[in-house]
Design an enzyme around this catalytic site. Structure first.
Site, PDB file in Angstrom:
ATOM      1  N   PHE A  55       0.837  -1.263   0.058  1.00  0.00           N
ATOM      2  CA  PHE A  55      -0.116  -0.115  -0.078  1.00  0.00           C
ATOM      3  C   PHE A  55       1.098   1.308   0.102  1.00  0.00           C
ATOM      4  O   PHE A  55       0.437   2.248  -0.450  1.00  0.00           O
ATOM      5  CB  PHE A  55      -0.817   0.034   0.924  1.00  0.00           C
TER       6      PHE A  55
ATOM      7  N   HIS B 198      -9.728  -7.223   1.867  1.00  0.00           N
ATOM      8  CA  HIS B 198      -8.481  -6.303   1.980  1.00  0.00           C
ATOM      9  C   HIS B 198      -7.471  -6.620   0.854  1.00  0.00           C
ATOM     10  O   HIS B 198      -7.046  -5.530   0.330  1.00  0.00           O
ATOM     11  CB  HIS B 198      -7.714  -6.780   3.311  1.00  0.00           C
TER      12      HIS B 198
ATOM     13  N   GLY C  83      -8.810 -14.147   3.241  1.00  0.00           N
ATOM     14  CA  GLY C  83     -10.346 -14.418   3.333  1.00  0.00           C
ATOM     15  C   GLY C  83     -11.222 -12.948   3.262  1.00  0.00           C
ATOM     16  O   GLY C  83     -12.658 -13.168   3.668  1.00  0.00           O
TER      17      GLY C  83
END
Length: 158
Positions: free
Chosen positions: A59, A89, A86
């Site tokens: 990021f 994100h 999962g």
């Protein structure tokens, strides 16, 4: 495998270029392979003036790539890996990093080598990391692409 159809590497003399490599810190083994691949490319292209900068995660790649591009580097190589989990994100980080790196290149006119692996599994990342036994060397490829693009931009400038 995504490397099918990739161009044959043709190193050119880039000894006059200043290059920055910005690398994420997540996934040590994969990142070690990507950084080593970038360094192999820098050697193959005769680049001696380069800087390696580490950031916490993928990021953070765009903001540091932007600072490096604004700092007078002729090319920036961004290396990172995001492995699907999962939660959403994965999608947010991949989109933000990809869009941000594209914006850096377009806003600054400095080529940004895209060495961000966005994989479903750790094995996919290892297969692309340029490690012994890996099918691909995305660190090398991203660096070579940035260097060729920097050369092309210089030739267009006259």
């Amino acid at each position: 495998m995504s490397g099918h159809g990739s161009p044959t590497d043709q190193p050119v003399d880039c000894s006059d270029l200043r290059v920055a490599v910005v690398a994420s810190s997540w996934h040590d083994q994969v990142m070690g392979g990507l950084v080593a691949g970038a360094e192999r490319a820098l050697v193959a292209y005769a680049v001696t003036d380069y800087r390696l900068v580490h950031v916490p995660g993928s990021f953070e790649l765009p903001v540091v790539a932007q600072a490096l591009a604004a700092g007078g580097y002729d090319a920036v190589v961004a290396l990172g890996v995001v492995i699907r989990g999962g939660t959403p994100h994965f999608d947010f980080v991949c989109t933000a990093a990809t869009d941000g790196l594209n914006r850096v290149a377009l806003d600054t006119g400095v080529p940004v080598g895209f060495g961000l692996l966005t994989c479903d599994t750790e094995q996919q990342a290892l297969d692309r990391a340029g490690l012994e036994g890996s099918a691909e060397d995305k660190g090398y490829e991203a660096t070579a692409a940035a260097l060729h693009t920097a050369r092309t931009l210089r030739s267009l400038a006259g």
